[in-house]
Write an enzyme that holds these catalytic residues in place. Sequence first.
Site, PDB file in Angstrom:
ATOM      1  N   CYS A 154     -28.637  38.248 -20.406  1.00 53.27           N
ATOM      2  CA  CYS A 154     -28.482  37.486 -21.608  1.00 53.27           C
ATOM      3  C   CYS A 154     -28.240  38.143 -22.817  1.00 53.27           C
ATOM      4  O   CYS A 154     -29.034  38.517 -23.402  1.00 53.27           O
ATOM      5  CB  CYS A 154     -29.385  36.328 -21.386  1.00 53.27           C
ATOM      6  N   CYS A 157     -29.399  36.528 -25.826  1.00 48.13           N
ATOM      7  CA  CYS A 157     -30.976  36.237 -26.101  1.00 48.13           C
ATOM      8  C   CYS A 157     -31.398  37.739 -26.566  1.00 48.13           C
ATOM      9  O   CYS A 157     -32.281  37.798 -27.442  1.00 48.13           O
ATOM     10  CB  CYS A 157     -31.504  36.108 -24.583  1.00 48.13           C
ATOM     11  N   ASP A 158     -30.886  38.984 -25.940  1.00 47.83           N
ATOM     12  CA  ASP A 158     -31.513  40.214 -26.077  1.00 47.83           C
ATOM     13  C   ASP A 158     -30.684  41.059 -26.664  1.00 47.83           C
ATOM     14  O   ASP A 158     -31.090  42.228 -27.121  1.00 47.83           O
ATOM     15  CB  ASP A 158     -31.838  40.648 -24.572  1.00 47.83           C
TER      16      ASP A 158
END
Length: 330
Positions: A154, A157-158
Amino acid sequence: MISRAGGAETEFKSDNLTESMDNVRNVVIMGSGCAGHTAALYTARANLVPLVIEGHEPGGQLSLTTLVENFPGFPEGIQGPELIANMRRQAERFGAEYKLAHVTGADLKADPFTLHLGKEVVRTRTLIISSGASARWLGLANEQALIGHGVSSCATCDGFFFSGKEIVVVGGGDSAMEEALFLTRFATKVTVIHRRDQFRASKIMLDRAQKHEKVEFLTNTVVEDVYDASKKEVTALKLRDLRNGKNWEFPTSAMFLGIGHIPNAKVFADQLDTDQDGYLKTTNYVFTKVPGVYACGDVQDRRYRQAITAAGSGCMAALEVEKFLEDQGH
Ligand code: NAP
């Protein structure tokens, strides 16, 4: 038992399925990610005492991430596992029940619906499918140990954690191109590693990635392992050039996988409509073709795939369940 699909009378044949109607649940929620917990919260607050079947990956994809900075309400961000645990506590506070099991079979033709949890059977008037989609992983020896420590599926997300670093994206489809382009916001260099020299990505996405000054490509190349699990951080990949069979080590700070997701809807394959990749088809956001069965979150959303959109569709499914039961006189 009235068949919902064909209108014909259907009788349960198995001895397992002879419980009285007292044991029929108002609503069962299949899956315990963002969508499932939100559906549980809303249906619990409507006094429907939902039963959440937690599934193979309790907590869903959020439980695999670290800091979540794009879920509104947490100005400093919140750890994914903490966010999901909070959601569960909140739903439990209003009477939601959780069961650590997964659905192995289902009959959506008869009323009430029947779900098989291995040898156990649960019957329910309505069903919310929030079983999510699981990221496809490469299956490397050290991959699982490094998820959340430089291995991720992701970018949204990261990606932020790799500001100023050189990183890798694996895959040759639109997801990989999208991730690579997104990650150029943070990384100094993004190397796309793809196993062929032909790409599934749409021309426009591929063009954008190929023209971007920070994106480089390594084609006909596969990742054979990721290091260094003992340091709990990604330091390098073991690569193989498929043209000459040679291995070499490629230093990098992160490996993002863009090799697709697998929606967890196989158990309904012959009863609900899916698209060519197995995502459940819905109309009006959360309606499946079977009245009383709703789908929300990543199992039916291949486009947004965000915690907040999953939560939103979980809420919609819960409100539809309330309305359906009310219309049925329950
Ligand atoms: P995809 O199109 O199926 O592409 C997956 C890629 O990963 C392929 O290049 C495949 O290689 C590679 N791959 C799969 N398994 C692998 C493995 N074990 N090892 C190495 N490589 C592997 O999946 P996607 O990119 O997630 O896209 C899914 C759908 O969503 C597509 O229809 C796509 O157009 C759509 N989508 C659209 C957008 C957008 O328009 N913005 C963004 C994301 C996704 P091979 O090519 O060799 O099979």
